[in-house]
Every structure is written in structure tokens, then in C-alpha cells.
Design a protein around this motif. Sequence first.
Motif, PDB file in Angstrom:
ATOM      1  N   ALA A 296      -5.416   3.474  11.829  1.00  0.00           N
ATOM      2  CA  ALA A 296      -5.765   3.593  10.406  1.00  0.00           C
ATOM      3  C   ALA A 296      -4.725   4.408   9.653  1.00  0.00           C
ATOM      4  CB  ALA A 296      -7.146   4.222  10.254  1.00  0.00           C
ATOM      5  N   VAL A 297      -4.237   5.489  10.264  1.00  0.00           N
ATOM      6  CA  VAL A 297      -3.203   6.306   9.627  1.00  0.00           C
ATOM      7  C   VAL A 297      -1.902   5.520   9.549  1.00  0.00           C
ATOM      8  CG1 VAL A 297      -1.863   8.432   9.776  1.00  0.00           C
ATOM      9  CG2 VAL A 297      -4.292   8.442  10.390  1.00  0.00           C
ATOM     10  N   ARG A 298      -1.580   4.776  10.609  1.00  0.00           N
ATOM     11  CA  ARG A 298      -0.362   3.950  10.581  1.00  0.00           C
ATOM     12  C   ARG A 298      -0.408   2.954   9.428  1.00  0.00           C
ATOM     13  NH1 ARG A 298      -1.058   3.631  16.249  1.00  0.00           N
ATOM     14  NH2 ARG A 298      -1.841   1.490  16.064  1.00  0.00           N
ATOM     15  N   GLU A 299      -1.571   2.343   9.224  1.00  0.00           N
ATOM     16  CA  GLU A 299      -1.708   1.368   8.146  1.00  0.00           C
ATOM     17  C   GLU A 299      -1.538   2.019   6.779  1.00  0.00           C
ATOM     18  OE1 GLU A 299      -5.462  -0.492   8.725  1.00  0.00           O
ATOM     19  OE2 GLU A 299      -4.781  -1.757  10.400  1.00  0.00           O
ATOM     20  N   GLU A 300      -2.074   3.216   6.614  1.00  0.00           N
ATOM     21  CA  GLU A 300      -1.912   3.922   5.338  1.00  0.00           C
ATOM     22  C   GLU A 300      -0.445   4.242   5.073  1.00  0.00           C
ATOM     23  OE1 GLU A 300      -4.316   7.283   4.506  1.00  0.00           O
ATOM     24  OE2 GLU A 300      -5.968   5.993   3.827  1.00  0.00           O
ATOM     25  N   LEU A 301       0.238   4.699   6.102  1.00  0.00           N
ATOM     26  CA  LEU A 301       1.653   5.015   5.942  1.00  0.00           C
ATOM     27  C   LEU A 301       2.469   3.762   5.632  1.00  0.00           C
ATOM     28  CD1 LEU A 301       2.129   7.586   8.855  1.00  0.00           C
ATOM     29  CD2 LEU A 301       2.121   8.062   6.399  1.00  0.00           C
ATOM     30  N   ALA A 302       2.152   2.669   6.307  1.00  0.00           N
ATOM     31  CA  ALA A 302       2.869   1.413   6.063  1.00  0.00           C
ATOM     32  C   ALA A 302       2.654   0.934   4.631  1.00  0.00           C
ATOM     33  CB  ALA A 302       2.423   0.349   7.063  1.00  0.00           C
ATOM     34  N   THR A 303       1.435   1.073   4.144  1.00  0.00           N
ATOM     35  CA  THR A 303       1.142   0.679   2.766  1.00  0.00           C
ATOM     36  C   THR A 303       1.929   1.535   1.784  1.00  0.00           C
ATOM     37  OG1 THR A 303      -1.080  -0.058   3.349  1.00  0.00           O
ATOM     38  CG2 THR A 303      -0.679   0.440   1.035  1.00  0.00           C
ATOM     39  N   ALA A 304       1.967   2.837   2.023  1.00  0.00           N
ATOM     40  CA  ALA A 304       2.729   3.722   1.147  1.00  0.00           C
ATOM     41  C   ALA A 304       4.218   3.419   1.206  1.00  0.00           C
ATOM     42  CB  ALA A 304       2.473   5.179   1.532  1.00  0.00           C
ATOM     43  N   ALA A 305       4.702   3.067   2.398  1.00  0.00           N
ATOM     44  CA  ALA A 305       6.131   2.770   2.561  1.00  0.00           C
ATOM     45  C   ALA A 305       6.555   1.535   1.767  1.00  0.00           C
ATOM     46  CB  ALA A 305       6.456   2.586   4.045  1.00  0.00           C
ATOM     47  N   GLU A 306       5.621   0.637   1.510  1.00  0.00           N
ATOM     48  CA  GLU A 306       5.957  -0.533   0.697  1.00  0.00           C
ATOM     49  C   GLU A 306       6.369  -0.132  -0.711  1.00  0.00           C
ATOM     50  OE1 GLU A 306       2.544  -3.025   0.801  1.00  0.00           O
ATOM     51  OE2 GLU A 306       2.745  -3.550   2.928  1.00  0.00           O
ATOM     52  N   SER A 307       5.895   1.020  -1.168  1.00  0.00           N
ATOM     53  CA  SER A 307       6.222   1.485  -2.522  1.00  0.00           C
ATOM     54  C   SER A 307       7.365   2.492  -2.538  1.00  0.00           C
ATOM     55  CB  SER A 307       4.987   2.135  -3.171  1.00  0.00           C
ATOM     56  OG  SER A 307       3.920   1.224  -3.262  1.00  0.00           O
ATOM     57  N   VAL A 308       7.399   3.403  -1.537  1.00  0.00           N
ATOM     58  CA  VAL A 308       8.366   4.508  -1.598  1.00  0.00           C
ATOM     59  C   VAL A 308       9.353   4.522  -0.435  1.00  0.00           C
ATOM     60  CG1 VAL A 308       6.734   5.925  -2.890  1.00  0.00           C
ATOM     61  CG2 VAL A 308       6.795   6.092  -0.392  1.00  0.00           C
ATOM     62  N   GLY A 309       9.273   3.561   0.473  1.00  0.00           N
ATOM     63  CA  GLY A 309      10.209   3.501   1.582  1.00  0.00           C
ATOM     64  C   GLY A 309       9.966   4.578   2.622  1.00  0.00           C
ATOM     65  N   ASP A 310      11.050   5.096   3.234  1.00  0.00           N
ATOM     66  CA  ASP A 310      10.923   6.073   4.310  1.00  0.00           C
ATOM     67  C   ASP A 310      10.306   7.384   3.863  1.00  0.00           C
ATOM     68  OD1 ASP A 310      11.946   4.317   6.119  1.00  0.00           O
ATOM     69  OD2 ASP A 310      13.977   5.165   6.138  1.00  0.00           O
ATOM     70  N   ALA A 311      10.296   7.636   2.558  1.00  0.00           N
ATOM     71  CA  ALA A 311       9.702   8.883   2.061  1.00  0.00           C
ATOM     72  C   ALA A 311       8.231   8.998   2.463  1.00  0.00           C
ATOM     73  CB  ALA A 311       9.841   8.964   0.550  1.00  0.00           C
ATOM     74  N   ALA A 312       7.592   7.861   2.722  1.00  0.00           N
ATOM     75  CA  ALA A 312       6.193   7.883   3.143  1.00  0.00           C
ATOM     76  C   ALA A 312       6.028   8.584   4.486  1.00  0.00           C
ATOM     77  CB  ALA A 312       5.645   6.464   3.239  1.00  0.00           C
ATOM     78  N   TYR A 313       7.088   8.633   5.298  1.00  0.00           N
ATOM     79  CA  TYR A 313       7.024   9.226   6.633  1.00  0.00           C
ATOM     80  C   TYR A 313       7.581  10.653   6.665  1.00  0.00           C
ATOM     81  CZ  TYR A 313       6.061   4.431   7.983  1.00  0.00           C
ATOM     82  OH  TYR A 313       5.494   3.184   8.094  1.00  0.00           O
ATOM     83  N   ASN A 314       7.933  11.180   5.498  1.00  0.00           N
ATOM     84  CA  ASN A 314       8.483  12.526   5.419  1.00  0.00           C
ATOM     85  C   ASN A 314       7.409  13.573   5.709  1.00  0.00           C
ATOM     86  OD1 ASN A 314      10.198  14.705   4.759  1.00  0.00           O
ATOM     87  ND2 ASN A 314       9.400  14.740   2.666  1.00  0.00           N
ATOM     88  N   LEU A 315       7.699  14.468   6.646  1.00  0.00           N
ATOM     89  CA  LEU A 315       6.799  15.594   6.903  1.00  0.00           C
ATOM     90  C   LEU A 315       7.105  16.640   5.831  1.00  0.00           C
ATOM     91  CD1 LEU A 315       4.586  16.709   8.668  1.00  0.00           C
ATOM     92  CD2 LEU A 315       6.317  17.672  10.177  1.00  0.00           C
ATOM     93  N   ALA A 316       6.342  16.601   4.757  1.00  0.00           N
ATOM     94  CA  ALA A 316       6.760  17.232   3.513  1.00  0.00           C
ATOM     95  C   ALA A 316       6.405  18.700   3.388  1.00  0.00           C
ATOM     96  CB  ALA A 316       6.163  16.471   2.326  1.00  0.00           C
ATOM     97  N   GLU A 317       5.457  19.194   4.179  1.00  0.00           N
ATOM     98  CA  GLU A 317       4.988  20.555   3.910  1.00  0.00           C
ATOM     99  C   GLU A 317       4.490  21.239   5.171  1.00  0.00           C
ATOM    100  OE1 GLU A 317       1.118  22.453   1.677  1.00  0.00           O
ATOM    101  OE2 GLU A 317       2.251  20.938   0.557  1.00  0.00           O
ATOM    102  N   LEU A 318       4.757  22.528   5.234  1.00  0.00           N
ATOM    103  CA  LEU A 318       4.132  23.423   6.218  1.00  0.00           C
ATOM    104  C   LEU A 318       3.284  24.401   5.432  1.00  0.00           C
ATOM    105  CD1 LEU A 318       3.707  24.893   8.937  1.00  0.00           C
ATOM    106  CD2 LEU A 318       5.861  26.118   8.482  1.00  0.00           C
ATOM    107  N   GLY A 319       1.985  24.431   5.700  1.00  0.00           N
ATOM    108  CA  GLY A 319       1.088  25.324   4.980  1.00  0.00           C
ATOM    109  C   GLY A 319       0.313  26.213   5.938  1.00  0.00           C
ATOM    110  N   ILE A 320       0.059  27.449   5.500  1.00  0.00           N
ATOM    111  CA  ILE A 320      -0.714  28.417   6.280  1.00  0.00           C
ATOM    112  C   ILE A 320      -1.904  28.845   5.432  1.00  0.00           C
ATOM    113  CG2 ILE A 320      -0.689  30.646   7.457  1.00  0.00           C
ATOM    114  CD1 ILE A 320       2.373  30.348   7.661  1.00  0.00           C
ATOM    115  N   GLY A 321      -3.119  28.569   5.902  1.00  0.00           N
ATOM    116  CA  GLY A 321      -4.322  28.857   5.134  1.00  0.00           C
ATOM    117  C   GLY A 321      -4.632  30.342   5.054  1.00  0.00           C
ATOM    118  N   THR A 322      -5.123  30.783   3.886  1.00  0.00           N
ATOM    119  CA  THR A 322      -5.441  32.207   3.684  1.00  0.00           C
ATOM    120  C   THR A 322      -6.811  32.413   3.035  1.00  0.00           C
ATOM    121  OG1 THR A 322      -4.324  32.180   1.531  1.00  0.00           O
ATOM    122  CG2 THR A 322      -3.008  32.853   3.440  1.00  0.00           C
TER     123      THR A 322
END
Length: 336
Positions: A296-322
Motif C-alpha cells: 500500500a505504501v509502495r502504491e502511494e509512493l508510485a502515485t506521487a512519483a507520477e507527479s513529482v518524479g524521484d522527489a516522492a522517494y526523498n527521505l525529507a525530514e528527521l524529527g524528534i518529538g517533544t
Amino acid sequence: RSIQAAADEVASSRDLIAESTEEIEQASQQVAGSVEEISHGADTQSENLGQVAGEMNDVSATIEEIASSADEVTSTAETAVEQCLDLSPGEAAVVVTDDQREPIGEALYEAARAVTADATILRYPPADQHGTEPPAPVAAAMEASDAFLAPTTKSLSHTRARGRACDAGARGATLPGITESVFTTGLDADYSAIDDACNDALAAVGDADAVRVTSPAGTDVTFELGDREWFADTGMVHAPGDFSNLPAGEVFIAPESATGTYVVDGTMMPHGLLGEGEELAFEVDDGLVTSVSDEAVREELATAAESVGDAAYNLAELGIGTNAGVEELVGSVLLD
């Protein structure tokens, strides 16, 4: 003859008495039956009355629960407007929402309207993807405001509309994918304590060139930070241009790169909170996700990649909860 006649009369009287006795017994039985029916009817009526009373108690409890929930939403909206946004009388406040988040939008609007006469609410159909630009009138209203709140189904956090609003001096917060339970749980917190926790986290990682994250589930991924800047999402948006997500409580960075494996055993869209023992594994190379264990996650990423290309697979953020007010996973990526 007189004696015989008298005897016959006595016998006849006895027969009449016997018949009368039998009739009396039958009547008594009928009366007893009637009394039993009346008693049974009374019992049934009593049971019915008891059932009705129980149902009325259930309805009353439901009404009290709804009223309590409404009060909690109202109180939480006041926290967002008064504590997080620090809205003042005379300021122009804009609430942006969509058809699926309207109740929360309305609560925030009422809280804003209680502070300033210059309060507006705008609603539009929910977007299909996070980061979709809102309609032009919505973007214009955000940019012209002093303060805005955006409880929407899909995130406006990283849109040009949000960026331009803050560049123009508006301060505000987005509430992507917000639900009533997340709203009341996440905002029921001491935001001054969250601010302190963010400062402590920044002190620990602020000077690092890289951060390695490991977990017993199998996560082992290293983030290369380079010259990227850490940000604190404290929920306190008091100065012009300030921005936060709500509920808040995070320090985060957009790393230059990342390599390794990370395993999700908590919350992941589109699934929400994963079941006991369920895990999703992601392989990352040079900042891009190269493998996903879940279809299901693969399908979501593939759908997003149709619009934005490889940027859909970018690990964009590291967050630490507070946000210490969130004590357990609730199935919301905004909190978990």
C-alpha cells in the motif's frame, strides 16, 4: 310422607349448595386468574418502565458525553487561539478548513471571534495530496491576515500559499489531517514545557554533523546533516512570520542525505496505527527510499512519483518529538 318430603327437600338443598359451592370455586379460580393476569401485567409494565428508564439513562449519558466532548473541543480551540497563536483584539484572523474538517474549523473560528471582530473562516473541498495549493482566494486571505489556522485534510504546511503568508508577516499554524481526538489530546499540553523540551533537544543535536538512529525493531539509519538548520516546532507562534504545526512538539531538520534501514512499528499512513507485531521496513540510499516492504505504501509512493518524479522517494525530514502530553500512540502521524 311429610318426613320423606322433608328429606327430599334437604337432598335438593344439598345439591343446590354443592352447585353453588362449585360455582363459587369456579368464580374464585377466575378471580385468581384475573389477579394473576393483573399481577403479570403489572410486572410486565414494571419491566417496561424499567427498560424505558434504562434507555432514558443511556440517552442522558450520551447527551452528557456529547456535551463534555463539545466542551473539550471548545476549550482546546481556545488554547490554540489564545495560548499558541496569542491572538489580540483588532487582529485579522483567518481560519482555513475543508469539508471534512469543518467542525474543528468552526470551533477555532468561534474561539477567534471571541477575541477579535476581524475573524473569517474559509472552506473548500479537500485536496487529494499533501502540499496541494489551496484556491487563490484562500491563499490571498492567508497572506492578508495577521494570524491564520488551517485545520485541513491534507497539509498546507509546505505550500507556497503558507510560505508567502508568513513572508508577508502573518503568523500561523497548520493542523493537517486533524481529528477531534487528536485535536483534544495533542493540544491538551503545557506549551511552555514543550518549548523547554525543544530547547533541550536542540542543545543535544544542534552541533552534530550526522545523526544515527537505531531501534530494537531493526532501524539503523544515518542522517548526514551538512549545513542544514534545525527548527523547533513549539506551537508558540507569537511573532510576525512564525509558523508551527498543531498539535506541536518537535525539533526537525531536512537532512542532506540518509543511508540505512528504518523500521516502522507504530503509525504509518495509509494504515494508521499498525497492529501488534506488524512492521514496515524501508531501505534508504543517498537520501532516497529504494525499497518498501508494504504494498500500500509502495502504491502511494508510485502515485506521487507520477507527479513529482524521484522527489516522492526523498527521505525529507528527521524529527524528534517533544510533546510529553502524548503518552501513547494514537494512530496520527501528527502526534506519533
